[in-house]
Scaffold this active site. Structure first.
Site, short mmCIF file in Angstrom:
data_model
loop_
_atom_site.label_atom_id
_atom_site.label_comp_id
_atom_site.label_asym_id
_atom_site.label_seq_id
_atom_site.Cartn_x
_atom_site.Cartn_y
_atom_site.Cartn_z
N ASP A 45 46.95 50.83 39.23
CA ASP A 45 45.74 51.55 39.65
C ASP A 45 45.63 51.58 41.18
O ASP A 45 44.70 52.15 41.73
CB ASP A 45 44.47 51.00 38.98
CG ASP A 45 44.20 49.54 39.31
OD1 ASP A 45 45.02 48.92 40.01
OD2 ASP A 45 43.15 49.02 38.87
N SER A 46 46.64 51.00 41.86
CA SER A 46 46.77 51.21 43.31
C SER A 46 46.87 52.70 43.61
O SER A 46 46.73 53.11 44.76
CB SER A 46 48.00 50.47 43.85
OG SER A 46 49.14 50.77 43.08
N ASP A 84 48.28 49.80 34.26
CA ASP A 84 47.01 49.10 34.49
C ASP A 84 45.88 49.68 33.65
O ASP A 84 45.71 50.90 33.59
CB ASP A 84 46.59 49.26 35.97
CG ASP A 84 47.12 48.15 36.84
OD1 ASP A 84 47.29 47.03 36.35
OD2 ASP A 84 47.35 48.42 38.04
N LYS A 113 48.40 46.07 31.71
CA LYS A 113 48.07 44.96 32.62
C LYS A 113 46.55 44.90 32.75
O LYS A 113 45.89 45.93 32.93
CB LYS A 113 48.73 45.16 33.99
CG LYS A 113 48.37 44.06 34.99
CD LYS A 113 49.37 43.98 36.13
CE LYS A 113 49.23 45.00 37.21
NZ LYS A 113 47.94 44.99 37.93
N GLU A 115 43.37 42.68 34.61
CA GLU A 115 42.97 41.70 35.63
C GLU A 115 42.00 40.68 35.04
O GLU A 115 41.09 41.04 34.28
CB GLU A 115 42.30 42.43 36.81
CG GLU A 115 43.28 43.28 37.60
CD GLU A 115 42.71 43.86 38.88
OE1 GLU A 115 41.65 43.40 39.34
OE2 GLU A 115 43.35 44.78 39.42
N GLU A 182 48.93 37.52 42.29
CA GLU A 182 48.83 38.26 43.57
C GLU A 182 48.21 37.38 44.64
O GLU A 182 47.13 36.78 44.44
CB GLU A 182 47.99 39.53 43.36
CG GLU A 182 47.82 40.33 44.65
CD GLU A 182 47.36 41.76 44.44
OE1 GLU A 182 47.17 42.19 43.29
OE2 GLU A 182 47.20 42.46 45.47
O1 KIV Z 1 47.90 48.43 41.04
C1 KIV Z 1 48.88 47.85 41.53
O2 KIV Z 1 49.73 48.46 42.19
C2 KIV Z 1 49.03 46.43 41.28
C3 KIV Z 1 50.03 45.71 42.13
C4 KIV Z 1 49.42 45.42 43.45
C5 KIV Z 1 50.52 44.48 41.47
O3 KIV Z 1 48.35 45.87 40.48
#
Ligand code: KIV
Length: 265
Positions: A45-46, A84, A113, A115, A182
């Protein structure tokens, strides 16, 4: 590269062979990464920041994650695709399962993924029992950036470090297949990595994790503003983006990256 599954990644941990992960948001980058031997491609989600130009990941929607996940997964034959769950898509365990199912069925993802530590245990167990592969993200949680008071290193106090370690062990028992750490001190990441049987992917977590991940634009020197100190520009000494991905894979596998200068104490 063989087809990557959670079984393959666990065997790599057991044999001490490091694996690699990079973010991708589209087909062209995903193909180049798979061809370079990147085992896990993360649709992170970056993308809220590096694709949409926002200041955080918080604006990313489920529809956007499904769209980018499908674009990454479509051409890939071997890499494991991890996506994510975006901010507030995992409030109840039922909602999380429904969203994970979308990422898998519409987005072609193999793993989601999520959090969070202890708070997410029930959700991780719920998903795991229903056949969803999960990576649990600990340490700095970008979706909680406002609560955490900024993008700060986590686990520096004994209390924080103990919490991260006990969360990691509990998440493994709840069914997490991979952990991602992280921005934590390298020594804590090493303790976590040796305390669990599932692979641990690090970002800003030192060289002793089982694997490394970076945001692909960062490792190509395309960071907007000053890059975090754990980032290395692999394009600088490469002739092409493809070579930069290959160099990243080589340097993670032989333990050259991350160096002390990319790690926290
Ligand atoms: O969203 C993302 O790119 C991430 C990485 C920073 C691990 O979660």
């Amino acid at each position: 590269m063989q087809k990557i599954t959670t079984t393959v990644l666990k065997k790599m941990k057991q044999s001490g062979e490091k694996f690699t992960c990079l973010t991708a948001y589209d087909a062209s980058f995903a193909i180049a990464q798979e061809e370079a031997g990147v085992e896990v491609i993360l649709v992170g989600d970056s993308l809220g920041m590096v694709v949409k130009g926002q200041v955080s990941t918080l604006s990313v929607s489920m529809d956007e994650m499904v769209y980018h996940s499908a674009n990454v997964a479509r051409p890939c034959q071997k890499s494991l695709i991890m996506t994510d769950l975006p901010f507030a898509s995992d409030i109840t365990k039922e909602q999380t399962l429904a969203n994970a199912a979308r990422l898998m069925s519409e987005g072609g993802s193999h793993m989601v993924k999520i959090e969070g530590g202890a708070l997410m245990l029930e959700t991780i167990e719920f998903l795991s029992q229903r056949g969803v592969a999960v990576c649990s993200h600990l340490g700095l949680l970008p979706q909680s950036v406002y609560k955490m008071g900024g993008y700060r290193i986590q686990g520096r106090t004994k209390q924080e470090a103990d919490q991260i370690l006990s969360d990691a062990i509990a998440l493994e028992h709840a069914g997490a297949d991979i952990l991602l750490l992280e921005c934590v001190p390298a020594e804590l990441a090493e303790r976590v990595t040796s305390s669990v049987n599932v692979p641990v992917i690090g970002i800003g977590a030192g060289v002793n994790c089982d694997a490394q991940v970076l945001v692909c634009y960062d490792m190509l020197g395309l960071t907007h503003g000053t890059p975090a100190s754990f980032v290395k520009n692999f394009l600088k000494d490469s002739d092409s983006i493809q070579d930069a991905f290959k160099s990243y894979v080589e340097q993670v596998k032989n333990g050259q990256f991350p160096g002390i200068e990319h790690s926290y104490s």
